[in-house]
Design a protein around this motif. Structure first.
Motif, PDB file in Angstrom:
ATOM      1  N   LEU A 149     -12.597   7.477   6.244  1.00 50.91           N
ATOM      2  CA  LEU A 149     -12.104   7.623   4.883  1.00 50.91           C
ATOM      3  C   LEU A 149     -10.966   8.616   4.809  1.00 50.91           C
ATOM      4  CD1 LEU A 149     -15.462   7.743   2.931  1.00 50.91           C
ATOM      5  CD2 LEU A 149     -13.920   5.800   3.211  1.00 50.91           C
ATOM      6  N   ALA A 150     -10.908   9.555   5.779  1.00 50.04           N
ATOM      7  CA  ALA A 150      -9.830  10.529   5.787  1.00 50.04           C
ATOM      8  C   ALA A 150      -8.532   9.830   6.137  1.00 50.04           C
ATOM      9  CB  ALA A 150     -10.123  11.648   6.802  1.00 50.04           C
ATOM     10  N   PRO A 151      -7.379  10.305   5.645  1.00 52.00           N
ATOM     11  CA  PRO A 151      -6.103   9.642   5.922  1.00 52.00           C
ATOM     12  C   PRO A 151      -5.789   9.675   7.401  1.00 52.00           C
ATOM     13  CG  PRO A 151      -5.786  11.750   4.832  1.00 52.00           C
ATOM     14  CD  PRO A 151      -7.238  11.452   4.798  1.00 52.00           C
ATOM     15  N   PRO A 152      -5.488   8.538   8.013  1.00 51.50           N
ATOM     16  CA  PRO A 152      -5.212   8.501   9.442  1.00 51.50           C
ATOM     17  C   PRO A 152      -3.880   9.135   9.767  1.00 51.50           C
ATOM     18  CG  PRO A 152      -4.832   6.369   8.450  1.00 51.50           C
ATOM     19  CD  PRO A 152      -5.402   7.238   7.374  1.00 51.50           C
ATOM     20  N   ALA A 153      -3.746   9.526  11.012  1.00 51.54           N
ATOM     21  CA  ALA A 153      -2.502  10.154  11.454  1.00 51.54           C
ATOM     22  C   ALA A 153      -1.356   9.167  11.440  1.00 51.54           C
ATOM     23  CB  ALA A 153      -2.677  10.746  12.856  1.00 51.54           C
ATOM     24  N   LYS A 484      -5.677  19.385  13.402  1.00 53.27           N
ATOM     25  CA  LYS A 484      -5.712  17.945  13.144  1.00 53.27           C
ATOM     26  C   LYS A 484      -4.980  17.622  11.835  1.00 53.27           C
ATOM     27  CE  LYS A 484      -9.442  15.811  14.299  1.00 53.27           C
ATOM     28  NZ  LYS A 484      -8.956  14.852  15.307  1.00 53.27           N
ATOM     29  N   VAL A 485      -5.235  18.431  10.797  1.00 52.41           N
ATOM     30  CA  VAL A 485      -4.557  18.194   9.519  1.00 52.41           C
ATOM     31  C   VAL A 485      -3.048  18.398   9.654  1.00 52.41           C
ATOM     32  CG1 VAL A 485      -4.305  19.085   7.170  1.00 52.41           C
ATOM     33  CG2 VAL A 485      -6.567  18.732   8.121  1.00 52.41           C
ATOM     34  N   ALA A 486      -2.637  19.422  10.429  1.00 51.91           N
ATOM     35  CA  ALA A 486      -1.202  19.660  10.616  1.00 51.91           C
ATOM     36  C   ALA A 486      -0.540  18.492  11.346  1.00 51.91           C
ATOM     37  CB  ALA A 486      -0.990  20.962  11.397  1.00 51.91           C
ATOM     38  N   GLU A 487      -1.238  17.958  12.358  1.00 54.82           N
ATOM     39  CA  GLU A 487      -0.691  16.801  13.065  1.00 54.82           C
ATOM     40  C   GLU A 487      -0.576  15.592  12.141  1.00 54.82           C
ATOM     41  OE1 GLU A 487      -3.236  16.203  16.365  1.00 54.82           O
ATOM     42  OE2 GLU A 487      -2.572  17.980  17.455  1.00 54.82           O
ATOM     43  N   LYS A 488      -1.612  15.366  11.313  1.00 55.63           N
ATOM     44  CA  LYS A 488      -1.551  14.246  10.376  1.00 55.63           C
ATOM     45  C   LYS A 488      -0.412  14.422   9.381  1.00 55.63           C
ATOM     46  CE  LYS A 488      -6.545  13.224  10.464  1.00 55.63           C
ATOM     47  NZ  LYS A 488      -7.782  13.213   9.653  1.00 55.63           N
ATOM     48  N   GLU A 489      -0.283  15.638   8.867  1.00 54.49           N
ATOM     49  CA  GLU A 489       0.779  15.885   7.897  1.00 54.49           C
ATOM     50  C   GLU A 489       2.151  15.680   8.519  1.00 54.49           C
ATOM     51  OE1 GLU A 489       2.254  19.449   4.877  1.00 54.49           O
ATOM     52  OE2 GLU A 489       0.881  19.867   6.522  1.00 54.49           O
ATOM     53  N   LYS A 490       2.335  16.166   9.738  1.00 57.94           N
ATOM     54  CA  LYS A 490       3.626  16.010  10.402  1.00 57.94           C
ATOM     55  C   LYS A 490       3.931  14.544  10.653  1.00 57.94           C
ATOM     56  CE  LYS A 490       6.283  17.657  14.367  1.00 57.94           C
ATOM     57  NZ  LYS A 490       6.251  18.485  15.600  1.00 57.94           N
ATOM     58  N   ALA A 491       2.917  13.787  11.114  1.00 61.24           N
ATOM     59  CA  ALA A 491       3.127  12.372  11.372  1.00 61.24           C
ATOM     60  C   ALA A 491       3.449  11.618  10.082  1.00 61.24           C
ATOM     61  CB  ALA A 491       1.888  11.775  12.040  1.00 61.24           C
ATOM     62  N   LEU A 492       2.742  11.951   9.006  1.00 52.93           N
ATOM     63  CA  LEU A 492       2.997  11.274   7.727  1.00 52.93           C
ATOM     64  C   LEU A 492       4.381  11.623   7.184  1.00 52.93           C
ATOM     65  CD1 LEU A 492      -0.472  11.596   5.988  1.00 52.93           C
ATOM     66  CD2 LEU A 492       0.572   9.529   6.858  1.00 52.93           C
ATOM     67  N   LEU A 493       4.784  12.890   7.306  1.00 55.03           N
ATOM     68  CA  LEU A 493       6.114  13.271   6.835  1.00 55.03           C
ATOM     69  C   LEU A 493       7.206  12.584   7.640  1.00 55.03           C
ATOM     70  CD1 LEU A 493       5.654  17.104   6.176  1.00 55.03           C
ATOM     71  CD2 LEU A 493       5.940  15.307   4.487  1.00 55.03           C
ATOM     72  N   THR A 494       6.995  12.497   8.963  1.00 56.47           N
ATOM     73  CA  THR A 494       7.976  11.816   9.797  1.00 56.47           C
ATOM     74  C   THR A 494       8.088  10.354   9.422  1.00 56.47           C
ATOM     75  OG1 THR A 494       7.455  13.350  11.597  1.00 56.47           O
ATOM     76  CG2 THR A 494       8.633  11.336  12.173  1.00 56.47           C
ATOM     77  N   LYS A 495       6.948   9.700   9.261  1.00 60.20           N
ATOM     78  CA  LYS A 495       6.975   8.282   8.905  1.00 60.20           C
ATOM     79  C   LYS A 495       7.558   8.083   7.518  1.00 60.20           C
ATOM     80  CE  LYS A 495       4.631   3.987   9.182  1.00 60.20           C
ATOM     81  NZ  LYS A 495       3.745   3.211  10.021  1.00 60.20           N
ATOM     82  N   LEU A 595      16.339  14.636   9.789  1.00 62.16           N
ATOM     83  CA  LEU A 595      15.534  15.732   9.248  1.00 62.16           C
ATOM     84  C   LEU A 595      14.605  16.317  10.295  1.00 62.16           C
ATOM     85  CD1 LEU A 595      15.110  17.204   6.567  1.00 62.16           C
ATOM     86  CD2 LEU A 595      13.236  15.642   6.083  1.00 62.16           C
ATOM     87  N   GLU A 596      13.857  15.461  10.988  1.00 66.42           N
ATOM     88  CA  GLU A 596      12.893  15.934  11.978  1.00 66.42           C
ATOM     89  C   GLU A 596      13.554  16.223  13.319  1.00 66.42           C
ATOM     90  OE1 GLU A 596       9.693  16.678  11.792  1.00 66.42           O
ATOM     91  OE2 GLU A 596       9.692  16.361   9.637  1.00 66.42           O
ATOM     92  N   ALA A 597      14.480  15.351  13.712  1.00 67.58           N
ATOM     93  CA  ALA A 597      15.050  15.476  15.058  1.00 67.58           C
ATOM     94  C   ALA A 597      16.052  16.618  15.162  1.00 67.58           C
ATOM     95  CB  ALA A 597      15.723  14.157  15.466  1.00 67.58           C
ATOM     96  N   VAL A 598      16.811  16.893  14.084  1.00 69.25           N
ATOM     97  CA  VAL A 598      17.907  17.862  14.174  1.00 69.25           C
ATOM     98  C   VAL A 598      17.691  19.043  13.241  1.00 69.25           C
ATOM     99  CG1 VAL A 598      20.387  18.172  13.946  1.00 69.25           C
ATOM    100  CG2 VAL A 598      19.489  15.993  14.777  1.00 69.25           C
ATOM    101  N   ASP A 599      17.452  18.759  11.973  1.00 70.76           N
ATOM    102  CA  ASP A 599      17.399  19.850  10.986  1.00 70.76           C
ATOM    103  C   ASP A 599      16.225  20.788  11.206  1.00 70.76           C
ATOM    104  OD1 ASP A 599      19.597  18.746   9.928  1.00 70.76           O
ATOM    105  OD2 ASP A 599      18.649  17.869   8.164  1.00 70.76           O
TER     106      ASP A 599
END
Length: 928
Positions: A149-153, A484-495, A595-599
């Motif tokens: 139920l938790a948001p996937p990465a 785990k939450v930080a990884e999910k947040e980073k992945a969601l922001l990147t996507k 944004l993610e790759a350079v900034d």
């Protein structure tokens, strides 16, 4: 308060079954179903619930209150109510972002749940119950964060096959927690569904904060009790299992009556004894709807005496509740009487026939207000006297505390002496000398006291060891959850950034396709052209907020950027409007993709940078661009580096005061140019903005600072850019001074603009060297680039590039100087070289050069062209070219001056000759 705090342990240690008539109506007779009851209890799945004491309240009612806690696995919420029979919970605690803590020096059983918004202090009956709750809450929190139920990465991850992985992770987590703290066994009868059989907590545990919920629950219980008494066939005091059966059956119907959306009339009728099984299933289902956290019934065999005791306790509870309700009614009556009295006074005022009567009523109210004011003053004086008395008492308490501290120090010293003597006595007792043996009773007492102290120390050590193990496990689990939450947040922001960029690209391609179709069809009057115009109009008016109500916008093109510039310029020509919208979408797409790759790495490098010192690393960072949050600080340092030999304290204020004393000759021209400064920026077009006034003061101060220049058109835009970034007037003033007097050549902004013309010729030579094919093409169509590029150099691209790229140019320009302007001018032509070469008409080329700088959206590509593709670019070569072209220009200017002088001399001689001829004619006329 102490009585309230002891309530939870007492309820946990009392005999179960005292309130079962209200909690479990479907219990079969104990003499017939004792074996089935035991089996049903074992069959019920374990739930995390039970009675705990919660510390809360305000003022004198602050203390411990017993509450029934139960965990909801779907929401990761820990709900609590006053009793297990309440239909509505009082409040909930969000465990998804909570941490748990227990202190060894606190009272036994006390632990804390810390959420981002509050800290909840709870107390369990025993230490074992406390550890059980803490371990279970930890596991429930971990299960929630690792559940499907938790948001996937990654949004594309499939849920199929996730079960074994989840069980494996939970098993690993349990094993890791066991390394810190051994699993605590379930305390029998104190936690779980069976804990609901404990007696009701006292009525003083009522929650005044959630009084509405308490009243609802009380009314629900009263209705249930009345219905249970009304359906009984025998007096409740008789010692028979049949007497309590109907009462127990009717209790859940009252619980259903309080369910939202269901009226009390819908409560089920008591079923006869033969249909007990059907009634059991139906009422269990209804109870699940009302209180979804207990879907299974609780069964337990009881004796008739226990039933009578339960009923007597219930009667006592209802009596107390009735008393509290009467007190509440009295309070409400008093409030009603006050409101009615106020209403009567208002009615008398309105019903008064004459103004005198109304005036008398008003005076009466004024007198009452004055009387109340005097009372308030008296109470205030009394409060001040009490505060003074309290301060004196506090001083006395402090003196007493100091005295007590001295006594404690003395006591401590005496204890040390006693310990030494006790050690000596113990040593003599264990190894008694032959000449003087000690008395055995004194030695025994000392030995026992020492042994008791050792036992206490062992208990303290064990408590601290337990606390340390639990806190280690809590830190370990919270750290894993946070990662785990930080990884999910980073992945969601990147996507999310990637999807936004892709959407901008698709939208820009769609608009570009519409533009090409529009160019291909031209002005043909057909259905297709009409449809195309309609699509273009809709595309220009479309906004992401109108198309989607999601929290994440897929096309976040705002009207203004972070510095107030319009992201989509408001052109009058429809074709240019479409082109501007395409440009804004492409610029946003490049920004999101980088944004993610350079900034983000660039921001990290700037954040890690300490004091600013001129270096090669700083040069590279400035070329890459300064993040917005660091730009004001960096620009102030760069300006100070340029003008530190010119800067004097109070200089700017002195210049302003000089301008107030008398008007500068350039003040009129400055006032005219203020309204023409950046019409596409909201800070300079909004009537209520303070930026135009700041800009006026900066330009007037500079006109007094440098009388040889005074004011030149273009300085307004330089100062405006400095104001937008630095925001302070004085900092913007010194930035303008740095650009005009230290970075640019000396006569760049003079009346003849000599240095500006020299730079245009230098640019022509550099273009011929770096881009010979382009220059040949422009020469073939007789295109004069200085008509376009002259303004670039005069205002450092302020009107040409979009703000995101413009400020990156200024970042490097303030550090490296005018060489950066040449680099970016060459890079702009290289960036658009293919488009220019496609054009085969001089007029089309001029039209394209008018706005082609606004089509540049990829700042990274432009920067690479400027600082990599244009190499080598030596400052020595630039100086030489400037010197050569200055000599040529000065020679041309001298030649022009000479021609001008000769022309004026000829004109003067002609005027003299004409005047002599006119005089001779006058003489002839006079003679005649």
């Amino acid at each position: 308060m102490e009585g309230a705090g002891e309530n939870a342990p007492e309820s946990s240690s009392s005999a179960p079954g005292s309130e079962e008539s209200a909690r479990d109506p479907q219990v079969p007779p104990p003499e017939e179903e004792s074996g089935d009851c035991a089996r049903s209890l074992e069959a019920v799945p374990k739930k995390l619930c039970g009675y705990l004491s919660k510390f809360g309240g305000k003022g004198p009612i602050r203390g411990w209150k017993s509450r029934w806690f139960f965990y909801d696995e779907r929401k990761c919420q820990l709900y609590y109510s006053r009793t297990a029979q309440d239909a509505n919970p009082l409040d909930s605690i969000d465990l998804s972002s909570a941490v748990f803590d227990c202190k060894a020096d606190a009272e036994e059983g006390i632990f804390e749940i810390k959420t981002p918004s509050r800290v909840i202090t709870l107390k369990a009956a025993t230490k074992q119950v406390m550890l059980y709750w803490l371990q279970q809450l930890q596991m429930k929190r971990w299960e929630f964060h690792n559940s499907p139920l938790a948001p996937p990465a990654t949004p594309d991850a499939a849920l199929a096959g996730n079960g074994p992985v989840l069980h494996l992770e939970l098993g690993q987590e349990e094993a890791e927690l066991e390394e810190f703290l051994c699993p605590v066994k379930t305390p029998p009868g104190l936690v779980g569904v069976a804990a609901a059989l404990q007696p009701f907590p006292a009525l003083q545990n009522i929650s005044l904060k959630h009084l509405g919920t308490e009243i609802q629950n009380t009314m629900h219980n009263i209705r249930g009790n009345k219905q249970a008494q009304g359906t009984g066939h025998e007096p409740p005091g008789e010692d028979s299992p049949q007497s309590g059966e109907p009462q127990r059956e009717e209790q859940p119907s009252a619980s259903d009556a309080s369910t939202p959306g269901r009226e009390p009339e819908d409560s089920p009728k008591p079923a006869p004894k033969p249909s007990l099984t059907i009634s059991f299933a139906q009422k269990a289902k209804r109870q699940n709807n009302t209180f979804p956290f207990f879907s299974e019934g609780i069964t337990r065999n009881r004796t008739a005496q226990e039933k009578v005791a339960a009923l007597e306790q219930q009667v006592l509870m209802l009596t107390k509740e009735l008393k509290s309700q009467k007190e509440l009614v009295k309070i409400l009556h008093k409030a009603l009487e006050a409101a009615q009295q106020e209403k009567r006074a208002s009615s008398a005022y309105l019903a008064a026939a004459e103004d005198k009567d109304r005036l008398e009523l008003v005076r009466h109210k004024v007198r009452q207000i004055a009387e109340l004011g005097r009372r308030v003053e008296a109470l205030e004086q009394e409060r001040e006297s009490l505060a003074h008395t309290a301060s004196l008492r506090e001083q006395q308490v402090q003196e007493l505390q100091q005295h007590v501290q001295l006594l404690m120090d003395k006591n401590h010293a005496k204890q040390q002496v006693i310990c030494k003597l006790s050690e000596k006595v113990t040593q003599d007792f264990t190894h008694p000398p032959d000449q003087s043996p000690l008395r055995p009773d004194a030695a025994n007492r000392d030995f026992l006291s020492q042994q008791g102290k050792i036992e206490h120390l062992k208990d303290d050590m064990e408590a601290y060891r337990t606390q340390n193990c639990f806190l280690n496990s809590e830190i370990h689990q919270v750290t894993k959850i946070w990662r785990k939450v930080a990884e999910k947040e980073k992945a969601l922001l990147t996507k999310c950034a990637y999807l936004q960029a892709r959407n901008c690209q698709v939208e820009s391609k769609y608009l570009a396709g519409l533009r090409r179709l529009q160019e291909a069809l031209g002005d043909e009057a057909s259905e297709c052209s009409e449809l195309l115009r309609q699509l273009v109009q809709e595309a220009l008016q479309w906004e992401a907020g109108e198309a989607s109500s999601d929290s994440i916008e897929l096309s976040p093109i705002s009207k203004y950027d972070e510095y107030g510039f319009l992201t989509v310029p408001d052109y009058e020509v429809e074709d240019l409007k479409l082109l501007a919208k395409i440009q804004a979408l492409e610029s946003r797409s490049h920004h999101l993709l980088g944004l993610e790759a350079v900034d983000r790495p660039l921001r990290e490098r700037w954040a890690a940078l300490g004091d600013l010192v001129p270096s090669a690393e700083l040069k590279q960072l400035l070329r890459a661009g300064v993040p917005r949050e660091h730009r004001p600080r960096v620009w102030r340092w760069l300006v100070h580096l340029r003008v530190q030999h010119l800067h004097t304290p109070g200089c700017y204020q002195e210049l302003l005061s000089r301008g107030q004393a008398r008007e500068h000759p350039a003040a009129r021209q400055i006032e005219l140019d203020l309204n023409r400064t950046f019409p596409n920026n909201k800070h300079f077009t909004c009537p209520t903005s303070s930026f135009p006034d700041k800009l006026r003061r900066v330009l007037l101060a500079f006109s007094w600072q440098n009388p040889t220049i005074g004011y030149c058109q273009g300085l307004n835009r330089l100062a405006a850019i400095a104001l937008l970034v630095l925001e302070e007037e004085e900092s913007a003033f010194w930035c303008l001074v740095a650009i005009v007097e230290t970075i640019m050549p000396a006569d760049y902004y003079c009346n003849t603009l000599t240095a500006s013309q020299v730079d245009q010729r230098v640019l022509q030579d550099l273009l011929s060297e770096k881009l010979p094919r382009l220059m040949a093409h422009l020469g073939q169509h007789h295109v004069d680039l200085s008509l376009v590029t002259f303004n670039w150099f005069l205002v450092v691209f302020a009107d040409s590039l979009i703000s995101n790229i413009l400020l990156r140019v200024w970042d490097a320009f303030l550090y490296e100087g005018t060489k950066v302007v040449f680099r970016y001018a060459l890079a702009i032509f290289k960036y658009n070289e293919k488009e220019i070469l496609r054009l085969q008409n001089g007029l089309e080329i001029y039209q394209y050069l008018r706005f082609f700088t606004k089509t540049i959206s990829n700042s990274r590509k432009l920067m690479n062209i400027a600082f990599n593709d244009m190499n080598p670019f030596r400052m020595k070569q630039l100086r030489q070219l400037r010197m050569v072209h200055r000599e040529r220009l000065e020679a041309e200017l001298r030649e022009l001056e000479q021609l001008k002088a000769e022309y004026l001399e000829r004109q003067a001689s002609r005027r003299r000759a004409v005047s002599e001829g006119c005089a001779s004619e006058d003489e002839v006329e006079g003679e005649a």
